[in-house]
Structures are given as structure tokens and as C-alpha cells.
Write a protein that holds these residues in place. Sequence first.
Motif, PDB file in Angstrom:
ATOM      1  N   ALA A  58       0.488  -0.937   0.545  1.00  0.00           N
ATOM      2  CA  ALA A  58       0.133   0.134   0.281  1.00  0.00           C
ATOM      3  C   ALA A  58       0.868   1.140  -0.127  1.00  0.00           C
ATOM      4  O   ALA A  58       2.394   1.665  -0.243  1.00  0.00           O
ATOM      5  N   ASN A  59       0.401   2.159  -0.174  1.00  0.00           N
ATOM      6  CA  ASN A  59       1.202   3.475  -0.297  1.00  0.00           C
ATOM      7  C   ASN A  59       1.626   3.937   1.443  1.00  0.00           C
ATOM      8  O   ASN A  59       2.993   4.024   1.252  1.00  0.00           O
ATOM      9  N   GLY A  60       0.962   4.165   2.587  1.00  0.00           N
ATOM     10  CA  GLY A  60       1.642   4.603   3.861  1.00  0.00           C
ATOM     11  C   GLY A  60       2.162   6.355   3.580  1.00  0.00           C
ATOM     12  O   GLY A  60       1.414   6.232   5.268  1.00  0.00           O
ATOM     13  N   ASP A  98       9.566   1.080  -5.087  1.00  0.00           N
ATOM     14  CA  ASP A  98       9.566   0.150  -4.735  1.00  0.00           C
ATOM     15  C   ASP A  98       8.137  -1.046  -5.299  1.00  0.00           C
ATOM     16  O   ASP A  98       9.011  -1.561  -5.019  1.00  0.00           O
ATOM     17  N   ARG A  99       7.694  -0.396  -5.388  1.00  0.00           N
ATOM     18  CA  ARG A  99       5.919  -0.821  -5.847  1.00  0.00           C
ATOM     19  C   ARG A  99       6.166  -2.304  -6.652  1.00  0.00           C
ATOM     20  O   ARG A  99       5.786  -3.684  -6.469  1.00  0.00           O
ATOM     21  N   PHE A 100       6.549  -2.694  -7.711  1.00  0.00           N
ATOM     22  CA  PHE A 100       6.727  -3.975  -8.858  1.00  0.00           C
ATOM     23  C   PHE A 100       7.902  -4.315  -8.164  1.00  0.00           C
ATOM     24  O   PHE A 100       7.625  -5.596  -8.531  1.00  0.00           O
ATOM     25  N   ASN A 102      -2.792   2.751  -5.411  1.00  0.00           N
ATOM     26  CA  ASN A 102      -2.639   4.314  -6.256  1.00  0.00           C
ATOM     27  C   ASN A 102      -1.912   4.109  -7.301  1.00  0.00           C
ATOM     28  O   ASN A 102      -0.850   4.886  -8.446  1.00  0.00           O
ATOM     29  N   THR A 103      -1.871   2.983  -8.725  1.00  0.00           N
ATOM     30  CA  THR A 103      -1.193   2.455  -9.227  1.00  0.00           C
ATOM     31  C   THR A 103      -1.630   2.391 -11.031  1.00  0.00           C
ATOM     32  O   THR A 103      -2.324   1.823 -11.181  1.00  0.00           O
ATOM     33  N   THR A 104      -0.986   3.149 -11.742  1.00  0.00           N
ATOM     34  CA  THR A 104      -1.509   3.168 -13.218  1.00  0.00           C
ATOM     35  C   THR A 104      -1.628   1.958 -14.328  1.00  0.00           C
ATOM     36  O   THR A 104      -0.099   1.336 -14.361  1.00  0.00           O
ATOM     37  N   SER A 129       3.268  -1.163 -21.213  1.00  0.00           N
ATOM     38  CA  SER A 129       4.426  -1.984 -20.317  1.00  0.00           C
ATOM     39  C   SER A 129       4.548  -2.529 -19.565  1.00  0.00           C
ATOM     40  O   SER A 129       4.951  -2.467 -19.077  1.00  0.00           O
ATOM     41  N   ARG A 130       3.697  -1.542 -18.781  1.00  0.00           N
ATOM     42  CA  ARG A 130       3.280  -2.522 -17.028  1.00  0.00           C
ATOM     43  C   ARG A 130       3.167  -3.430 -16.938  1.00  0.00           C
ATOM     44  O   ARG A 130       3.515  -4.763 -16.072  1.00  0.00           O
ATOM     45  N   ASP A 131       1.727  -3.332 -17.975  1.00  0.00           N
ATOM     46  CA  ASP A 131       1.342  -4.734 -18.003  1.00  0.00           C
ATOM     47  C   ASP A 131       2.319  -5.909 -18.346  1.00  0.00           C
ATOM     48  O   ASP A 131       2.038  -7.360 -18.053  1.00  0.00           O
ATOM     49  N   THR A 168       6.929   7.630 -11.653  1.00  0.00           N
ATOM     50  CA  THR A 168       5.502   7.949 -11.871  1.00  0.00           C
ATOM     51  C   THR A 168       5.901   8.098 -13.151  1.00  0.00           C
ATOM     52  O   THR A 168       5.966   7.921 -13.717  1.00  0.00           O
ATOM     53  N   THR A 169       4.386   7.471 -13.419  1.00  0.00           N
ATOM     54  CA  THR A 169       3.624   7.896 -14.979  1.00  0.00           C
ATOM     55  C   THR A 169       3.510   9.740 -15.330  1.00  0.00           C
ATOM     56  O   THR A 169       3.516   9.951 -16.061  1.00  0.00           O
ATOM     57  N   SER A 170       3.706  10.441 -13.658  1.00  0.00           N
ATOM     58  CA  SER A 170       3.498  11.378 -13.747  1.00  0.00           C
ATOM     59  C   SER A 170       4.585  12.161 -13.820  1.00  0.00           C
ATOM     60  O   SER A 170       4.878  13.255 -15.451  1.00  0.00           O
ATOM     61  N   SER A 176      -5.554  12.947  -8.470  1.00  0.00           N
ATOM     62  CA  SER A 176      -6.536  12.169  -6.385  1.00  0.00           C
ATOM     63  C   SER A 176      -5.601  12.425  -4.997  1.00  0.00           C
ATOM     64  O   SER A 176      -5.997  12.884  -3.946  1.00  0.00           O
ATOM     65  N   GLY A 177      -4.246  12.068  -5.901  1.00  0.00           N
ATOM     66  CA  GLY A 177      -3.267  12.289  -4.506  1.00  0.00           C
ATOM     67  C   GLY A 177      -2.712  13.851  -4.675  1.00  0.00           C
ATOM     68  O   GLY A 177      -2.882  14.123  -3.251  1.00  0.00           O
ATOM     69  N   LEU A 178      -3.238  14.775  -5.074  1.00  0.00           N
ATOM     70  CA  LEU A 178      -3.236  16.453  -5.272  1.00  0.00           C
ATOM     71  C   LEU A 178      -4.250  16.903  -3.960  1.00  0.00           C
ATOM     72  O   LEU A 178      -3.809  17.471  -2.647  1.00  0.00           O
ATOM     73  N   LYS A 193      -4.498  10.494 -18.733  1.00  0.00           N
ATOM     74  CA  LYS A 193      -5.915   9.239 -17.954  1.00  0.00           C
ATOM     75  C   LYS A 193      -5.280   8.811 -16.775  1.00  0.00           C
ATOM     76  O   LYS A 193      -3.631   8.343 -17.531  1.00  0.00           O
ATOM     77  N   GLU A 194      -5.708   7.935 -15.949  1.00  0.00           N
ATOM     78  CA  GLU A 194      -4.546   7.139 -15.050  1.00  0.00           C
ATOM     79  C   GLU A 194      -6.031   6.372 -14.458  1.00  0.00           C
ATOM     80  O   GLU A 194      -6.387   6.536 -13.191  1.00  0.00           O
ATOM     81  N   PRO A 195      -5.878   5.378 -15.006  1.00  0.00           N
ATOM     82  CA  PRO A 195      -6.992   4.430 -14.978  1.00  0.00           C
ATOM     83  C   PRO A 195      -6.239   3.410 -12.862  1.00  0.00           C
ATOM     84  O   PRO A 195      -4.904   2.546 -13.453  1.00  0.00           O
ATOM     85  N   LEU A 196      -6.199   3.867 -12.275  1.00  0.00           N
ATOM     86  CA  LEU A 196      -5.956   3.316 -11.311  1.00  0.00           C
ATOM     87  C   LEU A 196      -5.485   1.913 -10.905  1.00  0.00           C
ATOM     88  O   LEU A 196      -7.567   1.041 -10.892  1.00  0.00           O
ATOM     89  N   SER A 197      -5.927   1.252 -10.411  1.00  0.00           N
ATOM     90  CA  SER A 197      -5.711  -0.813 -10.617  1.00  0.00           C
ATOM     91  C   SER A 197      -4.980  -1.727  -9.953  1.00  0.00           C
ATOM     92  O   SER A 197      -3.635  -0.615  -9.309  1.00  0.00           O
TER      93      SER A 197
HETATM   94  N1  LIG Z   1      -0.460   7.170 -10.869  1.00  0.00           N
HETATM   95  C1  LIG Z   1       1.058   7.152 -11.445  1.00  0.00           C
HETATM   96  C2  LIG Z   1       1.082   8.038  -9.492  1.00  0.00           C
HETATM   97  C3  LIG Z   1       1.251   7.283  -8.431  1.00  0.00           C
HETATM   98  C4  LIG Z   1       2.159   7.865  -6.969  1.00  0.00           C
HETATM   99  O1  LIG Z   1       3.179   6.910  -6.475  1.00  0.00           O
HETATM  100  N2  LIG Z   1       1.532   8.664  -6.235  1.00  0.00           N
HETATM  101  C5  LIG Z   1       2.603   9.672  -5.525  1.00  0.00           C
HETATM  102  C6  LIG Z   1       1.701  10.920  -5.653  1.00  0.00           C
HETATM  103  S1  LIG Z   1      -0.052  10.929  -4.897  1.00  0.00           S
HETATM  104  C7  LIG Z   1       2.354   9.028  -4.155  1.00  0.00           C
HETATM  105  O2  LIG Z   1       1.425   7.863  -3.900  1.00  0.00           O
HETATM  106  N3  LIG Z   1       3.579   9.013  -3.576  1.00  0.00           N
HETATM  107  C8  LIG Z   1       3.319   8.964  -2.401  1.00  0.00           C
HETATM  108  C9  LIG Z   1       5.250   7.829  -1.784  1.00  0.00           C
HETATM  109  O3  LIG Z   1       5.611   6.943  -2.699  1.00  0.00           O
HETATM  110  O4  LIG Z   1       5.356   8.209  -1.108  1.00  0.00           O
HETATM  111  C10 LIG Z   1       2.003   5.869 -11.032  1.00  0.00           C
HETATM  112  O5  LIG Z   1       0.770   5.011 -11.154  1.00  0.00           O
HETATM  113  O6  LIG Z   1       2.940   6.356 -11.541  1.00  0.00           O
END
Ligand SMILES: N[C@@H](CCC(=O)N[C@@H](CS)C(=O)NCC(=O)O)C(=O)O
Lengths: 387, 340
Positions: B41-43, B88-90, B104-106, B110-112, B155-157, B200-202, B224-228
Amino acid sequence: MLQRTLSTRRRLGGVVLQIAIVAAIGGLGYGAAYNAGLNLSRAHIASGFGFWNNTAGFDISQTLIAYSASTSSFGRAFWVGLLNTLLVGAVGIVFATILGFVVGIARLSNNWLVARLAGGYVELVRNVPLLLQLLFWYNAVLKSLPLLHGSMALPGGAILNNRGLFLPRPVFAANFSAVVVVLVGGIICAIGLTVWSRWRHQRTGANVHIFWPSLALIVGLPLIAYAAAGFPLHFNVPQMGRFNVSGGLEILPEFVALALALSVYTAAFIAEVVRAGVLAVSHGQTEAAQALGLRSGQTLRLVVLPQAMRVIVPPLTSQYLNLIKNSSLAVVIGYPDLVQVFAGSVLNITGQAVEVIALTMAVYLAISLFTSLTMNLYIRTVAIPER
Amino acid sequence: MRRLATAVALAMALALGTQAAAATDTTLAAVKQRGELICGANGTLAGFGMPDPQGNWTGFDVDFCRAIAAAIFNDPQKVKFVPLTAKDRFTALQSGEIDVLSRNTTWTLSRDTSLGLDFAAITYFDGQGFMVRKALKVSSALELSDASVCVQQGTTSELNLADYFRSNRMSLKSVTFATGEEALKAYESGRCDAYTTDSSGLYGERLELTDPSQHIVLPEIISKEPLSPVVRHGDNQWTDIVRWTHFVMIDAEELGINKGNVDAKLKSNDPETRRLLGVEGQYGEALGLTNDWAYRIIKHVGNYGESFERNIGQGSPLKIVRGLNALWTKGGLQYGPPVR
Ligand SMILES: N[C@@H](CCC(=O)N[C@@H](CS)C(=O)NCC(=O)O)C(=O)O
């Protein structure tokens, strides 16, 4: 005769053993790579360096070579990151060495206050984790600098704010090379002059004053050439924009903070190395030098330090290696070094952890080996020839 | 540094291990045997995934993992959360450190395809936005040429940002940080003019600033950021469980089934409701779970709308409107295939 064959045989055995070890290590490495490839394809994870020439697509804040998010490749991003690592490593090493020697020698000073200050510095800096110091410097640098709208105008058209230090960037016209040639020629002549005057001093004892002639050679001649070539140097002066300063040569606050943190931290360790090295030179040397009438600065420079260097250089090398490796802490303050760019963005976008991490480790290994090699060569030059 | 450690560990495991993470056993069997779900999860993202001071995890993405745990164990507490940064996530998922990534992962092509991962279902339709200081007097992202923008790496950002500035012929000075927290802090300290991430993060991150009222979110949505939620490629049963966990939460909302009325709904005559709650049919067993799996999800966590409103909607400080995430019957995009 018998002894000869014995030692030949022993030598032969040694060679065979070494070949076997190298072969075994090579085999292990190959096996690991092969196994990794197999496991990756089984897990449906892409492998290989096919991504190297693909478009990177992300922006990098400091690039020493031309780079653009839209056209440059991941491979180019790798070189950008590597150069940034080398830059901060080189700058860090220079400042850490200067500061370290000054503090190390100050710690041995007879002046109570100076020695205590140096000691306090070493203890304070050595005992606080580098990561904290880095964050401290980054925030100290950022907070103490004015915001964009309160930018400080420095002499010569330079601008300072929390986006960085913007210096006028020299732009060289084509015939500037003539000036460089004259300058290099002047420097060579001045060196020749110095050597000649030393030689004369040793032979005849006569002192030749070379300051003014040297100055004329190094500064005067190139200036004349510069004028003759039609002043072929211009400056691209930074301009204030709506959001940022544009033009000029930009030095990022992230770079300053990282270089500062690495220098200050490593200098504390170098100071201890220097102190140990100086203490290792027997006191008799100092006494003998003073008996010969050398002043204390001369004693240090001509007698103590050259001998101390033999003790100092090996641990100094490992401090340099530490500094280079520690520069990867850049990630936390957003300085685009190799780890941040390559093992960060590139790894994440391509997802190819194995290749990226292996290459990153290989690069650090290569930098470290190169540094050790250079220092070992240097040791040879400072080694006192055995008689 | 953690990220590097994970990446190195993965590299080692791949080089030395005889078998990669997709081991002989299925993920479901491993989770059952372990007695808990391990969820990435994000944390640090309020509303989506963050532990409170007592260490209880809450958030929209967190609730999704609780729903999976409820379906398997009939207990939403049987989840261990692992906080992961974008970088770290992947790796954490590939190496088998976590069972599912709900952070919150787009979903991108390519990721798929190249990460050995699969995206289960779009739980949140998002897009990337910008936040700036009010004092900057900017009302559109198109005015940001030459601006410094703080962004999080991996990030995709990071990629959208470069794309957007390029396609609008604006010059960009981006400053990239390893975590969202660092990027946000740098923005707040004035290092950057703008901060960009998923909108969403903002919402959540703006509230973490010292004075949120001094900052505004610009109207442009640049991507477009489809989070899944994400799982490892190749374990189709597990992918199905994760995917249908989302679908039944949508279906429940559509059928008007919620935490409060789910017990009463067990006696409903509506065939769709009866199939969903496991009164009729063997749908749960087909997934490798029990037939009341969806009932458990609604009972413990609630339907999609409940989770949304509680964590990020009107019942939360974020006050995000449903927008694209409304049900398809209400003009949104959330649509659950039928249980039958
Ligand atoms: N949806 C995007 C971005 C996801 C993302 O990591 N967003 C940031 C900003 S909302 C976040 O969650 N940061 C928290 C952290 O990693 O500390 C992706 O999958 O690449």
C-alpha cells in the motif's frame, strides 16, 4: 638444481590454481546470468538491454551533455547520470581533501583554541549520520537562499536564489582558440623560466627574479592575443523570467547541498587520517628540521608531510571511495546522479531491475578500482626511495 | 535505500534461485496457509493508504485489501500492509514480498507486458493535475512555461509531465525526488513553482501543507490514470479473485446492498442479489472461496460507494466527488460485470 625445479613446480602449481579460480568465478557468473535469464522469462519479465536505445521520456534537471526527454535514449540518460556522479564525486574529493588536511593539521596545532575547534568539528561531524547531514544542508541551503522574487543580484550579472546560482556563461567565438594557444605557450615558457632560475640558483647561488616576467608571459601575452583576435569571448548573462532565471550557467542547490555534505563529512575522516599520518613521523624529524633552521611551515611542508603521505595515502584512498559511494544518497534530495537517474527512473520505467542494478554495481566497481589505481600510482611517487 | 535493497534482493533471487516467485503453490493457497494477506500500500497518501498514529491502516486502497481478506478469511483485519514508494512497488510484487499491490498504480501497456504483472480492474479513474501557490497568480497549466516542477520519480507523472510540456512547446525545469513526500516538501519550501501528480493525490497532499488555502489545483487534467490493483502474471485464479472483489463491490452498490442492509438482503427475492450474496449458486467456490465471499466483503467493508465516501468522498476531509467514478447508471464509468 633441485631447488630450481622445486620453485618452478611451485610457481607452476600457483598458476594452475589461479587459472582454476578464475575459471570457477567465470563459470559462477555465467551460471548466474543464465539462471537469471531463465527465471525472468519464466516470470514473464522482460530481459536484456534492448531498452538501451528506446526513448527515455523523462526530464533530468542537470545535464552535462545534451539531453532531451523527447529524443534522448535510456542509454543517454545513463551517461548523464554517470557524469553527474563523477562531477559531484570530483568536487567532493577536492574540497574534502583541502578541508580535511586543514582540520587534521589544525588539530595538532599548539594553539589551544584552534586544536579544540578542529577536534570538536571532527567529533561532531563523524558522529551524525550522513543522511541527516545531507538533509540538514539541503534545507539549510534552500531556506537561507532568497525566493525567486527576492533574488540576489551578484556582481558581474550573476543571480542567486533558491533555484540555484546562475553565472554568466562564457560563449567562445571561433578564434578564441588562438588565445588558448598563446596562454598555454606562455605557461610552458613560465615553467621553463622557473626551472632555469632554480638551476641557476643551485649552481651559482644567484637569485633571479621571475615574478614579473612570468606574469607577463601568463597574463600579458594572452591579453594582447585576446585583443588582437578581436575580443572573441562573450557572456550569456542570466535573465530574470516570470518563474525562473533563464540563460547563464546554472548551479543547482541540490548539487551544492550534496557536494557540501559529502565534503564536510568526509573531511572529518580525512582529518583523522592526516593527524595519524603526521603523528607517525617521528618527532626527531621535526627537531632535526628545526635545528637546520627551517621555519615551522617549512618543516611541515618539506619534512613532515612528505613522510606522512606514505601513511596517509592508503586510508585516504578508502575515504575517497566512501565519498563516491555515499554520493548515491543524492536520491533523497533530488540530485540526478547515476543511482537516481538510472537505478531510479530508468529501472522503474523499464522494470528491468536485474540489468540495471548489475550495470550500476559494475560502474561503481569500475570507479572505485580506477580511484584505487590512481592513488596507488601516486603512492609510488611519494614513496621514499630505499637506499 | 529500501528500494535499492529490494531491487538487489530481486536480482540475487533471480540469479541464484532455481525458481522465480511464481512458485509451485498458488497465491491463494499461500495466503490461506499463512493466515493473512500481505498487501502493498502507499503509506503516506491520506485517503488512499496511510496508517494512523495508532498504526491502523485506513484508506480507499487499504479497504480494497481488507475486502480481499474479508472474502478469504471472513476477517478484514487479516492483512499485513507493507508501505511502498512508487519506486519499490513493482519489485516488491515481482519478488513475492507482497500478494497484491493496491497503491494508486496506473495501468499502462508497458507495465502490463514487461514487468511480469497483471492489472486486475480499474478501481479509480484518475488523471494528472498541477498544484501551484495562489500567490503565483496562474490560472492554467499552459502558463507554466519555464516553471520549476517538483515530481516523484518512477511514476507515470514524471513521463506525462515531460510529454505535456513538450507537446505545448513549453520549457520545463523538473526536479525529481524518490518519494512523494520529498517532492512535496521541496515544493512547499519554494524550490518549485508547481507540484504535479495524480489529481486524487493532489487532494490529499494539499491538505498536508502548512496552509492548504494558499495553494490551488489547476483545472487541467493532462493524462489518463486508470488506477488498478496489481498481481503477478500467471496466477489466473488469484487475478480473478482480485478482479471480482472490485466487481462485486460495484454490483452491490448498483443493487442497493450496503453494510447496513446486507443481512436483510439475504432474504431478498431478487435473483441478482441472491446470486451475489451466495444464497443461490456456487459462484464463490468457483473462485476457490466460499459461496458467501461477497456477503463477507459487503458485511465487513461495504460496497464501492461506501468505501469511496468514507475514505475520500463527502465523509472525508478530501471531499472528492464521484465524477468518472460514479456508477455507469449515474453517468460514471464504474461498471461491474454480472455475477452469474
Ligand atoms: N499513478 C501514478 C503515480 C502514483 C504515485 O506514486 N503517486 C504519488 C503522489 S500521489 C504517491 O503516491 N506518492 C507517495 C509516496 O510514494 O511517498 C503511477 O502509477 O505511476
